[in-house]
Design a protein around this motif. Structure first.
Motif, short mmCIF file in Angstrom:
data_model
loop_
_atom_site.label_atom_id
_atom_site.label_comp_id
_atom_site.label_asym_id
_atom_site.label_seq_id
_atom_site.Cartn_x
_atom_site.Cartn_y
_atom_site.Cartn_z
N HIS A 1 -5.72 0.97 -1.64
CA HIS A 1 -6.33 1.80 -2.67
C HIS A 1 -7.16 0.89 -3.59
O HIS A 1 -6.74 -0.23 -3.90
CB HIS A 1 -5.26 2.46 -3.54
CG HIS A 1 -4.26 3.27 -2.80
ND1 HIS A 1 -3.25 2.71 -2.05
CD2 HIS A 1 -4.09 4.62 -2.73
CE1 HIS A 1 -2.50 3.67 -1.55
NE2 HIS A 1 -2.99 4.84 -1.93
N GLY A 2 -8.29 1.38 -4.04
CA GLY A 2 -9.08 0.60 -5.00
C GLY A 2 -8.27 0.28 -6.25
O GLY A 2 -8.30 -0.85 -6.76
N VAL B 1 0.84 -1.20 0.00
CA VAL B 1 0.00 0.00 0.00
C VAL B 1 0.87 1.25 0.00
O VAL B 1 0.63 2.20 -0.76
CB VAL B 1 -0.97 -0.02 1.20
CG1 VAL B 1 -1.72 1.30 1.33
CG2 VAL B 1 -1.95 -1.19 1.06
N ASN B 2 1.91 1.26 0.82
CA ASN B 2 2.81 2.42 0.88
C ASN B 2 3.53 2.64 -0.45
O ASN B 2 3.67 3.78 -0.91
CB ASN B 2 3.83 2.26 2.00
CG ASN B 2 3.20 2.30 3.37
OD1 ASN B 2 2.06 2.71 3.55
ND2 ASN B 2 3.95 1.86 4.37
N HIS C 1 -5.04 5.08 3.84
CA HIS C 1 -4.16 4.08 3.23
C HIS C 1 -2.81 3.96 3.94
O HIS C 1 -2.29 2.86 4.04
CB HIS C 1 -3.90 4.42 1.76
CG HIS C 1 -5.12 4.57 0.94
ND1 HIS C 1 -6.07 3.58 0.80
CD2 HIS C 1 -5.57 5.62 0.20
CE1 HIS C 1 -7.04 4.01 0.00
NE2 HIS C 1 -6.76 5.24 -0.37
N VAL C 2 -2.27 5.09 4.41
CA VAL C 2 -0.86 5.08 4.82
C VAL C 2 -0.59 5.41 6.29
O VAL C 2 0.56 5.37 6.72
CB VAL C 2 -0.03 6.04 3.92
CG1 VAL C 2 -0.07 5.58 2.47
CG2 VAL C 2 -0.51 7.48 4.05
N ASP C 3 -1.61 5.74 7.06
CA ASP C 3 -1.40 6.09 8.46
C ASP C 3 -2.12 5.08 9.36
O ASP C 3 -3.29 5.29 9.74
CB ASP C 3 -1.90 7.51 8.73
CG ASP C 3 -1.59 8.02 10.12
OD1 ASP C 3 -1.34 7.20 11.04
OD2 ASP C 3 -1.62 9.26 10.31
N PRO C 4 -1.45 3.98 9.71
CA PRO C 4 -2.12 2.93 10.51
C PRO C 4 -2.68 3.43 11.83
O PRO C 4 -3.76 2.98 12.25
CB PRO C 4 -1.02 1.90 10.74
CG PRO C 4 -0.07 2.09 9.61
CD PRO C 4 -0.09 3.58 9.32
N GLU C 5 -2.01 4.35 12.48
CA GLU C 5 -2.48 4.85 13.77
C GLU C 5 -3.79 5.62 13.61
O GLU C 5 -4.77 5.37 14.33
CB GLU C 5 -1.41 5.75 14.40
CG GLU C 5 -1.69 6.08 15.85
CD GLU C 5 -0.50 6.79 16.48
OE1 GLU C 5 -0.69 7.94 16.93
OE2 GLU C 5 0.60 6.20 16.50
N LYS C 6 -3.83 6.54 12.68
CA LYS C 6 -5.06 7.32 12.44
C LYS C 6 -6.17 6.42 11.88
O LYS C 6 -7.34 6.54 12.27
CB LYS C 6 -4.77 8.48 11.50
CG LYS C 6 -5.92 9.43 11.35
CD LYS C 6 -5.51 10.67 10.54
CE LYS C 6 -6.65 11.65 10.41
NZ LYS C 6 -6.27 12.83 9.63
N ALA C 7 -5.79 5.50 10.98
CA ALA C 7 -6.79 4.62 10.37
C ALA C 7 -7.42 3.66 11.38
O ALA C 7 -8.57 3.25 11.22
CB ALA C 7 -6.15 3.83 9.23
N ALA C 8 -6.69 3.33 12.45
CA ALA C 8 -7.23 2.45 13.48
C ALA C 8 -8.48 3.05 14.11
O ALA C 8 -9.38 2.32 14.54
CB ALA C 8 -6.18 2.17 14.54
N ALA C 9 -8.56 4.38 14.14
CA ALA C 9 -9.73 5.06 14.69
C ALA C 9 -10.74 5.42 13.61
O ALA C 9 -11.77 6.03 13.89
CB ALA C 9 -9.29 6.32 15.43
N THR D 1 1.77 6.60 -6.98
CA THR D 1 0.63 7.35 -7.50
C THR D 1 0.46 8.74 -6.89
O THR D 1 -0.31 9.54 -7.41
CB THR D 1 -0.68 6.57 -7.28
OG1 THR D 1 -0.87 6.41 -5.86
CG2 THR D 1 -0.64 5.22 -7.96
N GLY D 2 1.14 8.98 -5.77
CA GLY D 2 0.96 10.27 -5.09
C GLY D 2 -0.30 10.32 -4.23
O GLY D 2 -0.65 11.38 -3.71
N ASP D 3 -0.98 9.20 -4.06
CA ASP D 3 -2.19 9.15 -3.24
C ASP D 3 -1.81 8.72 -1.83
O ASP D 3 -1.74 7.54 -1.52
CB ASP D 3 -3.20 8.18 -3.84
CG ASP D 3 -4.52 8.12 -3.07
OD1 ASP D 3 -4.62 8.72 -1.97
OD2 ASP D 3 -5.44 7.45 -3.56
#
Length: 151
Positions: free
Chosen positions: A62-63, A31-32, A45-53, A38-40
């Motif tokens: 990414h799709g 994913v990283n 997609h890339v911040d596991p800590e924030k995505a956990a919440a 792609t610049g996305d």
């Protein structure tokens, strides 16, 4: 893995599910790297800590990363002995129907919708590709992929 000797052998399978790919595991590193390419860099997609919440409890692929795996799914599921080359020709439609949480295992089911002769003895095929996530009730991606193969 399904093996076909010739393109006409494969063309005879129109209307059938031809193959099911191997399972692959989606990693945070994939994913990283996709985000870098792609610049996305959206946090989902890339911040596991924030995505956990976040809404999915973890980072998700990414799709378009899921979609970009179609050649890998084809390669792991079938071989055409008397074919020297295949090329992606495009997509007629694509839907991302469910998220792919990092760590998920995916595979694809390929149904041959049509096979039309093209120049140089080749074959243009339309495939219904359904990408499944292990243990999920519905697919994560459904696409109609166009592929050209040449002898």
């Amino acid at each position: 893995m399904k093996t076909f000797q010739t393109l006409p052998d494969l063309a005879a399978c129109v209307g059938q599910e031809v193959a099911v790919s191997d399972w692959i595991t989606i990693t945070q590193q994939q994913v990283n790297l996709f985000a870098e390419a792609t610049g996305d860099h959206q946090w989902i997609h890339v911040d596991p800590e924030k995505a956990a919440a976040g809404p999915f409890g973890a980072t998700i692929a990414h799709g378009y990363l899921t979609l970009s795996l179609l050649p890998r799914f084809f390669e792991s599921s079938m071989e055409i002995i008397e074919s020297r080359m295949g090329v992606n020709y495009g997509l007629n439609k694509v839907r991302f129907m469910a998220p792919v949480v990092v760590g998920s295992r995916l595979r694809a089911r390929m149904k041959l919708l049509s096979a039309q002769p093209i120049e140089a003895g080749g074959l243009q095929m339309a495939w219904d590709v359904t990408v499944e996530r292990e243990g999920a009730a519905k697919p994560v991606c459904v696409a109609e992929a166009l592929v050209r193969r040449y002898p």
